[in-house]
Scaffold this motif. Structure first.
Motif, short mmCIF file in Angstrom:
data_model
loop_
_atom_site.label_atom_id
_atom_site.label_comp_id
_atom_site.label_asym_id
_atom_site.label_seq_id
_atom_site.Cartn_x
_atom_site.Cartn_y
_atom_site.Cartn_z
N SER A 126 -26.53 -12.29 -4.19
CA SER A 126 -25.27 -11.17 -5.04
C SER A 126 -25.70 -11.60 -6.45
CB SER A 126 -24.65 -12.66 -4.49
OG SER A 126 -24.19 -13.66 -5.61
N PHE A 127 -24.82 -10.57 -6.89
CA PHE A 127 -24.73 -10.64 -7.90
C PHE A 127 -22.94 -10.77 -8.59
CE2 PHE A 127 -26.84 -6.83 -8.87
CZ PHE A 127 -27.92 -7.13 -9.57
N THR A 128 -23.39 -11.74 -10.04
CA THR A 128 -22.16 -12.28 -10.45
C THR A 128 -21.73 -11.70 -11.55
OG1 THR A 128 -22.74 -14.40 -9.05
CG2 THR A 128 -20.70 -14.58 -11.21
N CYS A 129 -20.57 -11.17 -11.93
CA CYS A 129 -19.74 -10.79 -12.89
C CYS A 129 -20.28 -12.20 -13.90
CB CYS A 129 -19.15 -9.75 -13.45
SG CYS A 129 -18.34 -9.15 -15.05
N VAL A 130 -20.94 -11.84 -15.60
CA VAL A 130 -20.38 -12.94 -16.09
C VAL A 130 -19.63 -12.89 -17.29
CG1 VAL A 130 -22.37 -14.79 -15.22
CG2 VAL A 130 -22.58 -13.29 -17.18
N TYR A 139 -20.56 -10.00 -6.54
CA TYR A 139 -21.30 -8.89 -5.62
C TYR A 139 -22.02 -9.01 -4.53
CZ TYR A 139 -18.89 -6.72 -9.70
OH TYR A 139 -17.76 -5.65 -10.51
N ALA A 140 -21.99 -8.68 -2.88
CA ALA A 140 -22.60 -9.32 -2.56
C ALA A 140 -24.18 -8.33 -2.48
CB ALA A 140 -22.03 -9.42 -0.70
N ILE A 141 -24.95 -8.63 -2.14
CA ILE A 141 -25.83 -7.17 -1.73
C ILE A 141 -27.10 -7.16 -0.82
CG2 ILE A 141 -28.05 -6.50 -2.57
CD1 ILE A 141 -27.86 -9.08 -5.34
N PRO A 142 -25.97 -6.40 0.38
CA PRO A 142 -26.36 -6.45 1.87
C PRO A 142 -27.79 -5.76 1.86
CG PRO A 142 -24.84 -5.53 0.65
CD PRO A 142 -24.92 -5.87 -0.58
N PHE A 143 -27.99 -4.84 1.60
CA PHE A 143 -28.36 -3.69 1.74
C PHE A 143 -29.89 -3.79 1.20
CE2 PHE A 143 -24.13 -1.52 2.00
CZ PHE A 143 -24.20 -2.11 2.84
N ASN A 144 -30.94 -2.70 2.09
CA ASN A 144 -32.36 -2.61 1.06
C ASN A 144 -32.27 -2.21 0.44
OD1 ASN A 144 -33.41 -4.28 3.48
ND2 ASN A 144 -33.72 -3.12 4.35
N ASP A 152 -17.28 5.39 -7.36
CA ASP A 152 -16.76 4.89 -6.24
C ASP A 152 -17.27 4.29 -5.02
OD1 ASP A 152 -13.97 5.13 -7.78
OD2 ASP A 152 -14.10 7.23 -7.19
N ASP A 153 -18.83 5.34 -5.27
CA ASP A 153 -19.45 5.30 -3.90
C ASP A 153 -20.59 3.88 -3.98
OD1 ASP A 153 -20.38 6.48 -5.39
OD2 ASP A 153 -20.93 7.97 -3.87
N ALA A 154 -20.47 3.28 -5.15
CA ALA A 154 -21.90 2.68 -5.84
C ALA A 154 -21.66 1.37 -4.81
CB ALA A 154 -21.42 2.08 -7.27
N VAL A 155 -22.73 0.48 -4.64
CA VAL A 155 -22.62 -0.52 -3.58
C VAL A 155 -21.73 -1.76 -4.54
CG1 VAL A 155 -23.81 -2.44 -2.28
CG2 VAL A 155 -24.56 0.41 -2.07
N ILE A 156 -23.30 -1.45 -5.99
CA ILE A 156 -22.18 -2.49 -6.76
C ILE A 156 -22.20 -2.09 -8.28
CG2 ILE A 156 -23.26 -4.23 -8.40
CD1 ILE A 156 -25.48 -4.99 -6.09
N ARG A 157 -20.35 -1.79 -7.33
CA ARG A 157 -19.31 -1.04 -8.55
C ARG A 157 -18.56 -1.91 -9.69
NH1 ARG A 157 -13.87 0.49 -9.29
NH2 ARG A 157 -13.72 2.81 -10.30
#
Length: 305
Positions: A126-130, A139-144, A152-157
């Protein structure tokens, strides 16, 4: 919320309530540590979120963070202050393990189906916005292959106008996550303060800077049954206290010893030279000569008559 303050080889544990506290060397600071400027650090606690603002740049984790910008501190992250003072947010191991029940595959499946996922309950990377408008968001990081940007379609927006629509991509390659800037993007991507030109492998605690947004990376966690409990080695016993805390200095500074001031020399008064006394014999002789001359003068007067 608990934090450890490590200073002079001692650890003091502080239980923070919701509110604002200052850390510094001033008499009015809630947590006083000699040698720090007055109000050097401001701690803002709200629920399970801890935000810090420093008067000047401080090292948080692996990167140097600029002054006067609020920064979220996640569990087990360390702040390194002047005079070898370290502040660490304590991990609640029981709560952490009890909530990590959803694996990465389930997160990916839910996201593809459009369902909401309680990201804090997953073991996915995951990413945490600090820092930024999304501060505190995880933000979960689920894909390769995970796109990062404000599209709008970014996985991590991220909600940041200074970020490109597609600014970077995060790839899972084996057990590693590799960050690459998107070719053609006019905005740079930084990892731990360094510009990424081609790619950068991420590890837990690394920070990714895009525009005005800073994201902290955490690698995927193993399932609880796969983990072996390892006690943190520590030669320093933590002492629980309640805030406000005043850390007494362990090194006392003595006032400088003043050198003895020599006494001023006694004033010297110079007297005028004394006149020599005239011997009495000379005085009598002079008197006798005087009388003789007077007698001769009188005799000469009578003889002339």
């Amino acid at each position: 919320m608990l934090i450890d303050i490590i200073w002079n080889h001692e650890t003091t544990q502080v239980d923070l309530a919701d509110g604002i506290l200052t850390v510094g060397g001033g008499m009015k600071d809630h947590i006083r540590i000699d040698g720090l400027p007055h109000g050097f650090l401001t701690l803002t606690t709200l629920g399970q979120q801890l935000s810090v603002t420093a008067q000047r740049s401080v090292r948080i984790g692996a990167s140097l963070f600029p002054a006067r910008i609020p920064r979220l501190v996640v569990a087990d992250e360390e702040l390194k202050l002047p005079n070898d003072v370290v502040i660490r947010r304590v991990v609640d191991a029981k709560k952490r393990e009890s909530r990590k029940t959803i694996d990465t595959a389930f997160v990916a499946e839910q996201l593809l189906s459009g369902a909401d996922v309680p990201v804090q309950d997953t073991r996915a990377a995951s990413f945490t916005c600090v820092t930024g408008l999304d501060q505190g968001h995880v933000y979960a990081i689920p894909f390769n292959d995970n796109s990062i940007g404000r599209a709008d379609d970014a996985v991590i927006r991220v909600r940041d106008r200074s970020v490109s629509r597609q600014q970077a991509r995060l790839f899972k390659r084996g057990k590693e996550f590799v960050l690459e800037p998107v070719s053609g993007s006019m905005n740079g991507v930084y990892v731990n303060g360094r510009l990424v030109k081609k790619s950068a492998a991420l590890k837990t605690g690394d920070t990714v800077e895009l525009g005005q947004t800073v994201l902290r990376f955490d690698a995927a966690e193993r399932a609880p049954q796969e983990m072996t409990a390892v006690a943190r080695p520590s030669a320093m016993a933590a002492k629980p206290v309640s805030v406000p805390v005043v850390a007494e200095p362990s090194v006392s500074v003595s006032a400088p010893v003043e050198a003895p001031v020599p006494s001023p020399p006694e004033p010297t008064i110079e007297l005028p030279p004394q006149r020599r006394a005239i011997p009495m014999e000379l005085v009598m002789m002079g008197a006798g000569v005087g009388l003789t001359l007077i007698g001769m003068a009188i005799t000469m007067v009578f003889m002339s008559l």
